[in-house]
Design an enzyme around this catalytic site. Structure first.
Site, PDB file in Angstrom:
ATOM      1  N   TRP A  23      -0.880 -27.404  16.734  1.00  0.00           N
ATOM      2  CA  TRP A  23      -0.097 -28.428  16.029  1.00  0.00           C
ATOM      3  C   TRP A  23       0.110 -29.666  16.900  1.00  0.00           C
ATOM      4  O   TRP A  23       0.451 -29.559  18.080  1.00  0.00           O
ATOM      5  CB  TRP A  23       1.278 -27.853  15.666  1.00  0.00           C
ATOM      6  CG  TRP A  23       2.255 -28.928  15.298  1.00  0.00           C
ATOM      7  CD1 TRP A  23       3.152 -29.540  16.120  1.00  0.00           C
ATOM      8  CD2 TRP A  23       2.409 -29.545  14.016  1.00  0.00           C
ATOM      9  NE1 TRP A  23       3.858 -30.502  15.427  1.00  0.00           N
ATOM     10  CE2 TRP A  23       3.418 -30.513  14.125  1.00  0.00           C
ATOM     11  CE3 TRP A  23       1.782 -29.355  12.763  1.00  0.00           C
ATOM     12  CZ2 TRP A  23       3.828 -31.304  13.049  1.00  0.00           C
ATOM     13  CZ3 TRP A  23       2.192 -30.136  11.698  1.00  0.00           C
ATOM     14  CH2 TRP A  23       3.210 -31.091  11.847  1.00  0.00           C
ATOM     15  N   MET A  24      -0.034 -30.850  16.286  1.00  0.00           N
ATOM     16  CA  MET A  24       0.263 -32.102  16.987  1.00  0.00           C
ATOM     17  C   MET A  24       1.154 -32.976  16.112  1.00  0.00           C
ATOM     18  O   MET A  24       0.954 -33.053  14.906  1.00  0.00           O
ATOM     19  CB  MET A  24      -1.047 -32.847  17.266  1.00  0.00           C
ATOM     20  CG  MET A  24      -0.842 -34.246  17.843  1.00  0.00           C
ATOM     21  SD  MET A  24      -2.382 -35.036  18.351  1.00  0.00           S
ATOM     22  CE  MET A  24      -2.948 -35.709  16.794  1.00  0.00           C
ATOM     23  N   ASP A  26       3.883 -36.668  17.160  1.00  0.00           N
ATOM     24  CA  ASP A  26       3.906 -38.024  17.744  1.00  0.00           C
ATOM     25  C   ASP A  26       3.018 -38.252  18.987  1.00  0.00           C
ATOM     26  O   ASP A  26       2.988 -37.411  19.882  1.00  0.00           O
ATOM     27  CB  ASP A  26       5.318 -38.371  18.238  1.00  0.00           C
ATOM     28  CG  ASP A  26       6.401 -37.998  17.275  1.00  0.00           C
ATOM     29  OD1 ASP A  26       6.113 -37.522  16.173  1.00  0.00           O
ATOM     30  OD2 ASP A  26       7.579 -38.180  17.654  1.00  0.00           O
ATOM     31  N   GLN A  42       3.049 -34.797  21.099  1.00  0.00           N
ATOM     32  CA  GLN A  42       3.877 -33.657  20.760  1.00  0.00           C
ATOM     33  C   GLN A  42       2.945 -32.529  20.350  1.00  0.00           C
ATOM     34  O   GLN A  42       2.128 -32.689  19.431  1.00  0.00           O
ATOM     35  CB  GLN A  42       4.828 -34.016  19.606  1.00  0.00           C
ATOM     36  CG  GLN A  42       5.937 -34.939  20.017  1.00  0.00           C
ATOM     37  CD  GLN A  42       6.965 -34.213  20.885  1.00  0.00           C
ATOM     38  OE1 GLN A  42       7.848 -33.532  20.401  1.00  0.00           O
ATOM     39  NE2 GLN A  42       6.840 -34.374  22.198  1.00  0.00           N
ATOM     40  N   PHE A  82      10.437 -33.216  23.948  1.00  0.00           N
ATOM     41  CA  PHE A  82      10.274 -34.086  22.784  1.00  0.00           C
ATOM     42  C   PHE A  82       9.641 -35.417  23.209  1.00  0.00           C
ATOM     43  O   PHE A  82       9.290 -35.625  24.360  1.00  0.00           O
ATOM     44  CB  PHE A  82      11.644 -34.323  22.123  1.00  0.00           C
ATOM     45  CG  PHE A  82      11.999 -33.307  21.054  1.00  0.00           C
ATOM     46  CD1 PHE A  82      11.405 -32.049  21.021  1.00  0.00           C
ATOM     47  CD2 PHE A  82      12.935 -33.613  20.075  1.00  0.00           C
ATOM     48  CE1 PHE A  82      11.734 -31.121  20.034  1.00  0.00           C
ATOM     49  CE2 PHE A  82      13.272 -32.710  19.081  1.00  0.00           C
ATOM     50  CZ  PHE A  82      12.673 -31.460  19.053  1.00  0.00           C
ATOM     51  N   GLU A 211      13.918 -42.930  14.753  1.00  0.00           N
ATOM     52  CA  GLU A 211      13.191 -42.204  15.792  1.00  0.00           C
ATOM     53  C   GLU A 211      12.179 -43.136  16.456  1.00  0.00           C
ATOM     54  O   GLU A 211      11.794 -44.165  15.894  1.00  0.00           O
ATOM     55  CB  GLU A 211      12.433 -41.014  15.178  1.00  0.00           C
ATOM     56  CG  GLU A 211      13.337 -40.022  14.459  1.00  0.00           C
ATOM     57  CD  GLU A 211      12.627 -38.787  13.916  1.00  0.00           C
ATOM     58  OE1 GLU A 211      13.153 -37.686  14.076  1.00  0.00           O
ATOM     59  OE2 GLU A 211      11.547 -38.930  13.301  1.00  0.00           O
ATOM     60  N   TRP A 297       6.083 -36.464   7.620  1.00  0.00           N
ATOM     61  CA  TRP A 297       6.865 -35.210   7.717  1.00  0.00           C
ATOM     62  C   TRP A 297       7.040 -34.513   6.374  1.00  0.00           C
ATOM     63  O   TRP A 297       7.342 -33.322   6.330  1.00  0.00           O
ATOM     64  CB  TRP A 297       8.232 -35.474   8.363  1.00  0.00           C
ATOM     65  CG  TRP A 297       8.163 -35.526   9.856  1.00  0.00           C
ATOM     66  CD1 TRP A 297       8.428 -36.590  10.653  1.00  0.00           C
ATOM     67  CD2 TRP A 297       7.800 -34.439  10.745  1.00  0.00           C
ATOM     68  NE1 TRP A 297       8.252 -36.250  11.976  1.00  0.00           N
ATOM     69  CE2 TRP A 297       7.867 -34.952  12.056  1.00  0.00           C
ATOM     70  CE3 TRP A 297       7.405 -33.119  10.560  1.00  0.00           C
ATOM     71  CZ2 TRP A 297       7.562 -34.167  13.179  1.00  0.00           C
ATOM     72  CZ3 TRP A 297       7.109 -32.344  11.670  1.00  0.00           C
ATOM     73  CH2 TRP A 297       7.194 -32.867  12.958  1.00  0.00           C
TER      74      TRP A 297
HETATM   75  C1  FRU Z   1       9.345 -37.816  15.340  1.00  0.00           C
HETATM   76  C2  FRU Z   1      10.106 -36.715  16.067  1.00  0.00           C
HETATM   77  C3  FRU Z   1      10.821 -37.283  17.275  1.00  0.00           C
HETATM   78  C4  FRU Z   1      10.973 -36.086  18.161  1.00  0.00           C
HETATM   79  C5  FRU Z   1       9.699 -35.333  17.892  1.00  0.00           C
HETATM   80  C6  FRU Z   1       9.831 -33.830  17.942  1.00  0.00           C
HETATM   81  O1  FRU Z   1       8.288 -37.345  14.576  1.00  0.00           O
HETATM   82  O2  FRU Z   1      11.012 -36.097  15.185  1.00  0.00           O
HETATM   83  O3  FRU Z   1      12.031 -37.931  16.977  1.00  0.00           O
HETATM   84  O4  FRU Z   1      11.114 -36.420  19.513  1.00  0.00           O
HETATM   85  O5  FRU Z   1       9.257 -35.717  16.602  1.00  0.00           O
HETATM   86  O6  FRU Z   1       8.590 -33.205  17.878  1.00  0.00           O
END
Ligand code: FRU
Length: 474
Positions: A23-24, A26, A42, A82, A211, A297
């Site tokens: 999974w990927m 940000d 991420q 994060f 974010e 999302w």
């Molecule tokens: C944005 C987010 C960030 C957070 C990360 C967690 O997509 O929700 O705010 O740091 O993803 O994976």
């Protein structure tokens, strides 16, 4: 270690970055150093849905072919890792490297999942890590967190840059998302942070949590220095779910002041989120490079890919333009994409596609309406058009959509000025539409049941070309 993505898997893009497996979300910690563009992200290697976050790592020399490297940062006792950023600390202000070998410092959010479960609201804090071997290996600072939580539940995604103060000295500025605000902190050494100001009350879109902010200096067309504040928001985007808004204004003494109260969106498509810009780019190139997470999302965790989930957008160069007296952010495809162009096929009305990795160029005929379709032998089609002042990407009949009720939709963007040319990047399971070189952009995922076979121009297009972008190295 070099992971080579399997190119046989349906929906695996060719020139967009995807992790080989897992999974990927940000993009994180992007910096340039000695010929390499670093991209962290991420990452949850053990599943194709979100989980305990790591920073995956990839590098590229040309922004179109990527090599995945071993994971950069792993979760630890302070939490998951994060989103965040990385800077080249050239003067070793942090003391984490040496004057001869200055460190790269990553600044990220610790998310303590246990504390979250126990009901506390101080489970996010900021930590740092450093690398003295060009980002290959990382050591976490032994006195983390450097910025503890202050009782704010959503307190994350530090984006740091170095700025010159009015007295000529330099400082580090951190842009941080705090609930539905942005907070600005400053530091002399990346370890001690002081709150300077807060921005966001009563301005911009507030349909969700803010974010991944980014503060970017850009010149306006009349030569004025402006500051752009990118703020991703989830939910509350113009196409439902997540999207990135931005503000244009000034930044002085740690305070951001917007020029106006207009809500502006970086990309009107549903699938460009949490994008930020690269640090430490060569100054002589004088460009601002951006990359976004090409998903939403709303449905990111259920899209029908198999061994991996999510791709990044193509790299984009950001600049300021003025249209009808209004400043807007233009996102142009990075020039490196032109190097991928193989054989050009001239298109009059219709053409077969040479592959699933193509760029379609169209010169419009001045009527300010156009329509083109991609289709396959199953009767599936994607329609891209402009009429009544709206540019739309219609994926209602573009293949699989039963995984989420919001996926099959028409996504439209207002464009009050004339559309003159189109650059469309297709790559197996995504389409990025750049109108007038990026004055307006729509990015969409697509999951056709059979590869797209044909492009057809229906109206408003004078002439067009299809370039095969199939990356011969993969
Ligand atoms: C944005 C987010 C960030 C957070 C990360 C967690 O997509 O929700 O705010 O740091 O993803 O994976």
């Amino acid at each position: 270690m070099n992971f080579t993505p399997s190119s046989t898997e349906q929906f695996r893009p060719d020139y967009h970055f995807t992790p080989a497996k897992g999974w990927m979300n940000d993009p994180n910690g992007m910096f340039y150093l000695e010929g390499e563009y670093h991209l962290f992200f991420q990452y949850y290697p053990d599943s194709t849905v979100w989980g305990p976050m790591h920073w995956g790592h990839a590098v590229s020399r040309d922004l179109v072919s990527w090599e995945e490297l071993p994971i950069g940062l792993y979760p630890d006792s302070l939490g998951y890792i994060f989103s965040g950023s990385a800077v080249y600390d050239g003067e070793n202000t942090s003391g984490l490297g040496t004057a001869e070998n200055p460190p790269i410092v990553a600044i990220f959010t610790y998310h303590n999942a246990e504390a979250e479960r126990s009901g506390s609201n101080d489970f996010q804090s900021q930590g740092i890590a450093f690398s003295t071997d060009k980002g290959r290996t990382w050591t976490k600072f032994d006195q983390n967190p450097v910025l503890p939580n202050q009782g704010i539940q959503d307190f994350r995604d530090p984006k740091v840059s170095q700025q010159v103060k009015s007295d000529g000295t330099k400082e580090w500025v951190m842009t941080l998302a705090a609930q539905d605000r942005v907070q600005f902190f400053s530091s002399p050494d990346l370890k001690n942070w002081q709150l300077k100001s807060e921005f966001g009350a009563g301005i911009g879109a507030h349909g969700g949590v803010w974010e991944c902010p980014d503060l970017i200096p850009l010149q306006s067309p009349n030569g004025d220095q402006k500051w752009i504040l990118l703020v991703s928001i989830n939910p509350g985007g113009p196409q439902k779910g997540s999207a990135t808004q931005y503000f244009i204004g000034n930044f002085e003494n740690g305070t951001f002041t917007p020029d106006d109260t207009m809500i502006r969106w970086l990309d009107y498509g549903p699938d460009n989120y949490a994008g930020v810009t690269w640090a430490n780019l060569p100054t002589e190139e004088n460009r601002t490079l951006f990359i976004g997470w090409m998903s939403n999302w709303l449905y990111a965790q259920v899209v029908p890919t198999q061994s991996w989930r999510s791709a990044m957008t193509v790299a984009r160069e950001l600049s300021l333009i003025e249209i009808n007296g209004v400043l807007l952010l233009k996102s142009a495809p990075a020039k490196e994409l032109e190097k991928l162009r193989g054989v050009a096929i001239k298109v009059n009305q219709a053409s077969n596609l040479p592959s699933q990795a193509v760029e379609i160029n169209a010169e419009l005929d001045g009527s300010d309406t156009f329509s083109l379709t991609l289709s396959n032998e199953l009767g599936e089609k994607l329609v891209i058009n402009k009429e009544f002042g709206l540019v739309s990407v219609d994926r209602t009949l573009a293949g699989k959509s039963d995984f989420h009720s919001d996926f099959a939709a028409i996504h439209s963007a207002p464009m009050s000025w004339k559309a003159e040319e189109l650059r469309i990047f297709l790559d197996a399971s995504s389409v990025e539409v750049f109108v007038n070189g990026g004055e307006l952009v729509l990015t969409s995922l697509l999951f056709p049941n059979s590869p797209w076979k044909k492009v057809e121009f229906h109206q408003g297009i004078e002439e067009g070309k299809v370039f095969d972008l199939k990356n011969s190295q993969q």
